[in-house]
Design an enzyme around this catalytic site. Sequence first.
Site, short mmCIF file in Angstrom:
data_model
loop_
_atom_site.label_atom_id
_atom_site.label_comp_id
_atom_site.label_asym_id
_atom_site.label_seq_id
_atom_site.Cartn_x
_atom_site.Cartn_y
_atom_site.Cartn_z
N GLU A 397 45.85 33.51 44.02
CA GLU A 397 45.97 34.97 44.30
C GLU A 397 45.58 35.52 45.65
O GLU A 397 44.87 36.41 45.96
CB GLU A 397 44.75 35.62 43.24
CG GLU A 397 45.42 35.58 41.76
CD GLU A 397 44.67 36.03 40.60
OE1 GLU A 397 43.73 36.78 40.83
OE2 GLU A 397 45.02 35.85 39.27
N GLU A 494 47.51 30.28 35.00
CA GLU A 494 46.31 30.86 34.32
C GLU A 494 46.78 31.67 33.24
O GLU A 494 47.61 32.87 33.30
CB GLU A 494 45.32 31.66 35.22
CG GLU A 494 44.38 31.10 35.85
CD GLU A 494 43.47 31.98 36.77
OE1 GLU A 494 43.60 33.12 36.35
OE2 GLU A 494 42.68 31.53 37.72
#
Length: 559
Positions: A397, A494
Site C-alpha cells: 500500500e 490480505e
Amino acid sequence: MKAAVVAAAAAVLAGGASAHSHRHAHKALFQKRSLNDTEVCVPTCTTIYSTIYGEETWIQPPPKSTEAPVPVPVITTTPEPEPVVVPTTTTTEPAIVPTPIPQICPTPGTYTFPATTIVVTETTTVCAASTTEVPSGTHTLGGVTTVVETATEIVCPYATTEVENGVVTSVIKTTTFVCPSAGTYTIAPITTVVPSVTTVVVPVVTTYCPGTYTAPAVVTTITETNVVVYCPFTSSEIPAPTPQAVTPKPQAAPEPAPAPAPAPEKPKAVAPPPASTPAKGKGSVGGGKLGGKGKHWAMTYTPFRPDGHCKTYSEVDADVKIIASKNFEALRIYSTDCDTLPNVGAAAEKYGLRLIIGLFVGSPGCDNGNPTIAQQISALKEWKKWHLVDLCVVGNEALFNGYCSVQQLADLIVHTKKELGSAGYTGPYTTTDVLSAFEAGDMSPVCNVIDVVSANVHAYFNYQTTPGQAGKFVRSQLDAVSKICGGKPSYCMETGWPTSGVCNGAACAGVPQQKEAIASIEQEIGQSVVFFSFRDDPWKNPGACNCERSWGSDKAFGY
C-alpha cells in the site's frame, strides 16, 4: 457513544468492484518499531535538540453530547540526554492541515456532510496523536527508530510533550543524533507509569505535503443515537514539479475506514508487455503457478509478541507449526526485521511451507537510496534461500499511503529485481495496494514491471457487504485490478474480517461474523488469497474503527 468513520468508496458487489480506503497499510509495522524499546542508542551517542511548539493535539474519546469535553491526557515524561548545545525554541501558529473532521449525529436518520477542501501550500509538519492500551506498570513508548549500517549522523524530527503550569502541550523537536557504529537506535521514546490498564496518548509526527486535500461529500444513514462520524481527507491534487508523491505522509496517525461515495471513473486498462518471469495462465483471479491446491493458500505472519517485541525462534516455530496443521501452504512476511528471514524461513522449511517475501516501504519514501530499503535488500541477498520463495512483494500500500508515486514504485521494483537477481532469485514480482490506488491514475509503469497483480481487499470496509458476501466482494476487486493491468493474473495479499470493532453499515465485526466471512472467502476464492492475520495484535493502535487489533483468525480456523 459509538464512533463511525466515513471515507470515499464505491460499492459494487456483483459485476464490478469497489474502490475503498484502507485502514491498515501496515503503518502498524513501523508503529511496532516505535513501541520496541529493546534497542536504544548507546551512551556515547550525542543529541542536539531544537524545538517547535504546536497546539495541543490529544485524541480524546467520542463526546457524550454535542459539546466536546476537555481532553484529559495521560501525562508522560521524556528522559533526555544532556544536550551539547543550547536548544533553540520556535513558537508557531497552529497549522491548518487535513485531519479528519468529526461530525456528531445525535439521533437516528440520514445525514449529508458537504465536501470540504483544504489547500496546503508548503510542507507542514504537526504534532498528531496516537493511542495505545497498556497494562499497569512502566512503559516506554513512541520515539523514532532507525537502522544505520555505519557510524553516521542523523537529523530527524520526533514528537514529545511538555508540561507547564499543569498544561500539557505537544511538541516537535528536531535532534541531530550522532551514532558511533552500525546498529538500531530508538530516539527519544516516552516513559509513562500507569496504575491500571490505561489507554495512553502518544504524540506522533505527521507531515503533509503541498496539495489540495478533499473530504468528499458523504451521505450516511445512522441507526443509533449519539454517533460521531469522522470524514477524512482522502485526496490530494497539485501539479508536482518533481516526481514526488503529493498525498499526505502520516507516520503513525490512526487510519479511517471507508463508507459510500460515487464510484470514480475507472482508467482504461493498459496492455503491458510481458514482465521478466510471466506467470502462466489467463487473467482475472489466480492462474499460473501461484496459489493453493485447496481452500487455504497462505496466511500473513509477523513475528511480534502481544507487547510488540520480537518473538524468539521457538515461539515462531510453534506458530508456524499451527499454521501448517491447518493446511496452509505458504506464509506472507512483510519485511526483514525481528530476525524474520532466519527464524520464519527455518520454521517454514521445517514444516513444508513456502514463503511470500516482502520489501516494506514506509514513510521515508520509495527512493532507491532509502537506507531502510537498502538494509532489507541486503538482508534478502545475504539470506538467499530462494528455493522457499514463491513471490516477492515490493511495497505494501505504498501508493495509497503516499510513500511512492507510480513511477517511483516502478523504478523500485526494477531496482529490486536487479539486486535480488544478482543474488540468484528468478521468481515472480508484484506490489500490492488497494483498488482505489490502482484506479487513481495511469498504472502502466507498474503493470509493465510486475508478473502478477495483487491487491489487499477487506470487505469489512465496504458498508454494503455482509460477512456472507465477503468472498464475492474480494473476487470482484481482484477482477478489477486484473483488468487495469491488462488481464494479468490477480491475487489477494490480505483479506479477513475483525472480531471486534464498530459496525460499518451492513459490515459488523464479531466472532460469528468473522467465521461467516472467512467461510465465504474460502468457498469463493480461498486458493488465491492470503488471509490476514494469524493472531490478534494488541500492540497496534485500535484505530478509528476500533478494529485494528482484532483481525486474528484463530477462532475461525480453530487453532
